[in-house]
Write a protein that holds these residues in place. Structure first.
Motif, PDB file in Angstrom:
ATOM      1  N   GLY A 272       3.296  11.080   7.507  1.00 19.22           N
ATOM      2  CA  GLY A 272       2.269  11.005   6.472  1.00 19.22           C
ATOM      3  C   GLY A 272       1.979   9.578   6.064  1.00 19.22           C
TER       4      GLY A 272
ATOM      5  N   SER B 188       0.819  -1.216   0.000  1.00 17.54           N
ATOM      6  CA  SER B 188       0.000   0.000   0.000  1.00 17.54           C
ATOM      7  C   SER B 188       0.854   1.267   0.000  1.00 17.54           C
TER       8      SER B 188
ATOM      9  N   ALA C 189       6.614  11.523   0.625  1.00 13.85           N
ATOM     10  CA  ALA C 189       5.860  11.664   1.883  1.00 13.85           C
ATOM     11  C   ALA C 189       6.787  11.380   3.049  1.00 13.85           C
TER      12      ALA C 189
ATOM     13  N   GLU D  52       0.063   7.832   8.886  1.00  9.45           N
ATOM     14  CA  GLU D  52      -1.322   8.286   8.940  1.00  9.45           C
ATOM     15  C   GLU D  52      -2.157   7.652   7.832  1.00  9.45           C
ATOM     16  N   ARG D  53      -1.603   7.613   6.632  1.00  8.42           N
ATOM     17  CA  ARG D  53      -2.347   7.031   5.511  1.00  8.42           C
ATOM     18  C   ARG D  53      -2.586   5.532   5.706  1.00  8.42           C
TER      19      ARG D  53
ATOM     20  N   ASP E 255      -2.726   4.148   8.642  1.00  8.48           N
ATOM     21  CA  ASP E 255      -3.393   3.998   9.929  1.00  8.48           C
ATOM     22  C   ASP E 255      -2.631   3.024  10.827  1.00  8.48           C
TER      23      ASP E 255
ATOM     24  N   LEU F  92       0.908   5.011  -2.659  1.00 14.07           N
ATOM     25  CA  LEU F  92       0.897   6.237  -1.868  1.00 14.07           C
ATOM     26  C   LEU F  92       2.050   7.146  -2.293  1.00 14.07           C
TER      27      LEU F  92
END
Length: 313
Positions: free
Chosen positions: A24, A10, A20, A27-28, A30, A14
């Motif tokens: 970041g 994942s 990033a 957070e994306r 989680d 991103l």
């Protein structure tokens, strides 16, 4: 799929959106920063991500190298051939696969018609760029400046009264093909030959090849050939999915609606192939009512037949 692998994978899409930082990414995903850091470090060890001097992460050069290597070894002909064979068995007509090579469009594969009257074409032969449906699809996908440069460089032989007359007309045709996503050659190269074609696209959405169904009108009228367009488009989509490595998204392959487009500027709604009416439009100004592919007649004014169908479309 393992949750760790799923999270790691994942991260790649991103970072495809841009660099990033650790916060970041966490957070994306989680997840806690320590988990994100562990995943990023593992990906970095394999060269799939890279940590910049500012502390942000971006996609690594190894990922691009792998992608380039994979694309280089993709064999569109090998992937497409079984689909071409099935298409030929279903419709009975000549099926071609064409690609753009060194400024020319050439046939890469061919499945012959089951009918005694066959088309003269061969693998490796160049196609008539200004009229062939496969060439229109491939050139229509070029960036506008390149498309215009190619159109202005070409000669425009008048093979038949329906041949493309000049660069301006060709650019207009390419714009229409680009918008509708399919192409035709209705007697443009040889008055007795008609053709419908659809594009094969790579993972980036660009056209990598085009496949077509062609037939002399002593075997099938232009009207009936146009009714095969949904089947041709579905076949091209199936090849595209396999070539790009993307799964089929919902619906069914056989019998699902396929949106239409226009022929000579007139809307031709789509339909289904197996027994369901396919609404028509016009072919060079002649009304083409709908019909079915599986045995039912397709009304409409016939296209003048020729007794010498000996060229490819």
């Amino acid at each position: 799929m393992s949750q760790t692998v799923d999270r790691a994978l994942s991260i790649l899409p991103l970072l495809a959106e841009g660099p990033a930082d650790l916060g970041g990414v966490a957070e994306r995903l989680d997840v806690h920063k320590s988990t994100a850091l562990r995943l990023l470090r593992t990906l970095a060890e394999h060269g799939l991500v890279y940590r910049q001097h500012d502390g942000r992460y971006r996609l690594g050069s190894r990922l691009f190298a792998l992608a380039a290597q994979a694309v280089e070894h993709l064999d569109v002909r090998g992937i497409a051939h079984p689909h071409l064979v099935r298409l030929g068995e279903t419709c009975g007509h000549t099926v071609h696969l064409a690609v753009h090579e060194e400024g020319e469009v050439v046939y890469l594969d061919k499945v012959d018609s089951r009918y005694p009257v066959r088309m003269y074409s061969r693998v490796g032969k160049t196609v008539p760029m200004t009229v062939a449906a496969v060439a229109k699809l491939i050139l229509a996908d070029l960036p506008e400046p390149e498309r215009r440069a190619v159109a202005e460089r070409l000669d425009y032989p008048r093979y038949t009264p329906r041949s493309t007359p000049d660069a301006a007309a060709y650019l207009k045709e390419l714009a229409r093909v680009r918008e509708q996503g399919w192409a035709t050659d209705l007697g443009g190269h040889e008055e007795s030959i008609n053709c419908v074609a659809a594009p094969v696209r790579g993972a980036d959405g660009r056209v990598v090849a085009a496949l077509s169904v062609s037939a002399p009108n002593v075997v099938v009228s232009a009207d009936d050939l146009l009714s095969l367009l949904p089947l041709v488009r579905r076949t091209a989509d199936a090849v595209s999915r396999e070539y790009a490595g993307t799964p089929e998204q919902g619906g069914t392959v056989s019998g699902s609606p396929v949106p239409g487009g226009t022929v000579s500027g007139t809307p031709v709604p789509g339909g289904t192939v197996s027994g369901t009416p396919v609404p028509g439009g016009t072919v060079s100004g002649t009304p083409v009512p709908g019909g079915t592919v599986s045995g039912s007649p397709v009304p409409g004014a016939p296209v003048a037949a020729s007794e010498t169908p000996n060229k490819e479309a």
